[in-house]
Design an enzyme around this catalytic site. Structure first.
Site, PDB file in Angstrom:
ATOM      1  N   CYS A   1       7.492 -59.962   8.766  1.00  0.00           N
ATOM      2  CA  CYS A   1       6.825 -58.801  10.093  1.00  0.00           C
ATOM      3  C   CYS A   1       6.551 -60.071  11.381  1.00  0.00           C
ATOM      4  O   CYS A   1       6.181 -60.010  12.160  1.00  0.00           O
ATOM      5  CB  CYS A   1       5.831 -57.956   9.567  1.00  0.00           C
ATOM      6  SG  CYS A   1       6.902 -57.252   8.636  1.00  0.00           S
TER       7      CYS A   1
ATOM      8  N   SER B   1      14.047 -48.854   3.877  1.00  0.00           N
ATOM      9  CA  SER B   1      13.931 -49.848   3.163  1.00  0.00           C
ATOM     10  C   SER B   1      13.373 -49.422   2.123  1.00  0.00           C
ATOM     11  O   SER B   1      13.214 -50.822   1.119  1.00  0.00           O
ATOM     12  CB  SER B   1      13.262 -50.664   3.735  1.00  0.00           C
ATOM     13  OG  SER B   1      11.863 -50.333   3.892  1.00  0.00           O
TER      14      SER B   1
ATOM     15  N   GLU C   1      14.914 -49.986  10.109  1.00  0.00           N
ATOM     16  CA  GLU C   1      14.176 -51.034   9.298  1.00  0.00           C
ATOM     17  C   GLU C   1      13.699 -51.301  10.788  1.00  0.00           C
ATOM     18  O   GLU C   1      13.747 -51.258  11.812  1.00  0.00           O
ATOM     19  CB  GLU C   1      15.025 -52.348   8.581  1.00  0.00           C
ATOM     20  CG  GLU C   1      12.697 -53.134   8.404  1.00  0.00           C
ATOM     21  CD  GLU C   1      12.383 -52.880   8.058  1.00  0.00           C
ATOM     22  OE1 GLU C   1      11.492 -52.387   8.066  1.00  0.00           O
ATOM     23  OE2 GLU C   1      11.936 -52.691   6.219  1.00  0.00           O
TER      24      GLU C   1
ATOM     25  N   ALA D   1       3.813 -59.713   6.258  1.00  0.00           N
ATOM     26  CA  ALA D   1       3.896 -61.509   5.497  1.00  0.00           C
ATOM     27  C   ALA D   1       5.052 -62.245   6.794  1.00  0.00           C
ATOM     28  O   ALA D   1       5.599 -62.196   7.506  1.00  0.00           O
ATOM     29  CB  ALA D   1       5.152 -61.350   4.605  1.00  0.00           C
TER      30      ALA D   1
ATOM     31  N   ASP E   1       2.201 -51.346   9.063  1.00  0.00           N
ATOM     32  CA  ASP E   1       3.359 -51.130   8.522  1.00  0.00           C
ATOM     33  C   ASP E   1       3.277 -49.631   8.006  1.00  0.00           C
ATOM     34  O   ASP E   1       2.169 -49.061   6.974  1.00  0.00           O
ATOM     35  CB  ASP E   1       3.924 -51.998   7.842  1.00  0.00           C
ATOM     36  CG  ASP E   1       5.352 -51.752   6.961  1.00  0.00           C
ATOM     37  OD1 ASP E   1       6.400 -51.692   8.534  1.00  0.00           O
ATOM     38  OD2 ASP E   1       5.433 -52.134   5.919  1.00  0.00           O
TER      39      ASP E   1
ATOM     40  N   LYS F   1       4.247 -49.168  13.426  1.00  0.00           N
ATOM     41  CA  LYS F   1       5.394 -49.630  13.460  1.00  0.00           C
ATOM     42  C   LYS F   1       6.298 -48.931  12.472  1.00  0.00           C
ATOM     43  O   LYS F   1       5.418 -49.098  11.112  1.00  0.00           O
ATOM     44  CB  LYS F   1       5.508 -51.313  13.773  1.00  0.00           C
ATOM     45  CG  LYS F   1       4.891 -51.776  12.305  1.00  0.00           C
ATOM     46  CD  LYS F   1       5.813 -53.227  12.934  1.00  0.00           C
ATOM     47  CE  LYS F   1       5.016 -54.108  12.038  1.00  0.00           C
ATOM     48  NZ  LYS F   1       5.981 -53.749  10.032  1.00  0.00           N
TER      49      LYS F   1
ATOM     50  N   HIS G   1       5.233 -46.353   7.624  1.00  0.00           N
ATOM     51  CA  HIS G   1       6.390 -45.619   7.294  1.00  0.00           C
ATOM     52  C   HIS G   1       6.515 -44.157   6.521  1.00  0.00           C
ATOM     53  O   HIS G   1       5.665 -44.127   6.184  1.00  0.00           O
ATOM     54  CB  HIS G   1       6.979 -46.396   5.460  1.00  0.00           C
ATOM     55  CG  HIS G   1       7.368 -48.070   6.269  1.00  0.00           C
ATOM     56  ND1 HIS G   1       8.528 -48.186   7.067  1.00  0.00           N
ATOM     57  CD2 HIS G   1       7.140 -48.893   4.850  1.00  0.00           C
ATOM     58  CE1 HIS G   1       7.908 -49.481   7.010  1.00  0.00           C
ATOM     59  NE2 HIS G   1       7.831 -50.081   5.901  1.00  0.00           N
TER      60      HIS G   1
HETATM   61  C1  VGL Z   1       6.347 -56.403   5.325  1.00  0.00           C
HETATM   62  C2  VGL Z   1       8.285 -56.168   4.363  1.00  0.00           C
HETATM   63  C3  VGL Z   1       8.647 -54.818   3.900  1.00  0.00           C
HETATM   64  C4  VGL Z   1       6.184 -57.033   6.164  1.00  0.00           C
HETATM   65  C5  VGL Z   1       7.204 -55.187   5.779  1.00  0.00           C
HETATM   66  O1  VGL Z   1       4.601 -57.244   6.921  1.00  0.00           O
HETATM   67  O2  VGL Z   1       6.402 -58.625   6.399  1.00  0.00           O
HETATM   68  N1  VGL Z   1       7.642 -56.972   4.318  1.00  0.00           N
HETATM   69  N2  VGL Z   1       8.076 -54.546   5.205  1.00  0.00           N
HETATM   70 ZN    ZN Z   2       8.191 -51.925   5.485  1.00  0.00          ZN
END
Ligand code: VGL
Ligand code: ZN
Length: 192
Positions: free
Chosen positions: A141, A62, A109, A137, A54, A102, A56
């Site tokens: 993701c 988000s 998002e 998670a 992740d 990503k 960002h």
């Molecule tokens: C994720 C919430 C926001 C994840 C990423 O990696 O699951 N969850 N951004």
């Molecule tokens: Zn995220």
């Protein structure tokens, strides 16, 4: 129980095992770090190892100062180049790891490692037919990445004991959704 043999056309996809998703991080998943030894043990079985991040921008859409979580607004997390975005330090990233960033577009998002990335093409170029997905998670993701793997034509296995989720309730739903999409759920002990 049949052991699952790993071949050259298999890839391991490790989703977002980053500091911010581990205890002490900005968006910590309970016991997120506990999956690391099991992932490290699996890495040598695979020729192709993918690690998603992740990643960002600081103004990602988000992010909220008052995150509600359930509405998919989150505290700022995994800001590119910050310590929270780094891989969990015990994770053994091989020199030839394929790293996929990503969620880099501030206006969009992106939970899936396949969302506007080179992942599908990279796997196809390596003649990958089947992917094994684990990481963080489960309910966001991992779920999105596994379902997109199916949509991209890969046979897809989620290694359940090497995933952790944000909420027990949404984890249950995510497992259901993944199975419905054609994902097989397995345990790491089934891998030969
Ligand atoms: C994720 C919430 C926001 C994840 C990423 O990696 O699951 N969850 N951004
Ligand atoms: Zn995220």
């Amino acid at each position: 129980m049949m052991a699952i043999e790993i071949n050259r056309d298999d890839a391991l996809i490790v989703v977002d095992v980053q500091n911010d998703f581990c205890p002490g991080g900005a968006l910590a998943v309970t016991d997120g770090d506990r999956i690391v030894p099991g992932i490290n043990a699996l890495l040598p079985r695979f020729d192709t190892r993918v690690f998603t991040r992740d990643w960002h921008p600081a103004d990602h859409c988000s992010f909220s100062d008052n995150p509600r979580f359930v509405d998919k607004s989150w505290p700022p997390h995994c800001v590119a180049e910050t310590s929270g975005a780094r891989f969990q330090p015990a994770l053994e990233i091989p020199n030839d790891a394929i790293v996929i960033d990503k969620g880099t577009n501030p206006a969009k998002e992106a939970y899936s490692g396949f969302d506007e990335t080179i992942l599908a093409n990279t796997l196809r170029a390596r003649h990958i037919a089947r992917v094994f997905v684990c990481g963080l998670a489960t309910d966001y993701c991992v779920r999105a990445t596994a379902i997109d793997a199916i949509k991209n034509g890969f046979k897809t296995m989620v290694i359940e004991d090497l995933c952790r989720g944000v909420y027990a309730e949404t984890v249950k739903g995510a497992i259901k959704d993944m199975k419905h999409a054609g994902v097989q759920t397995i345990r790491s002990g089934e891998i030969a």
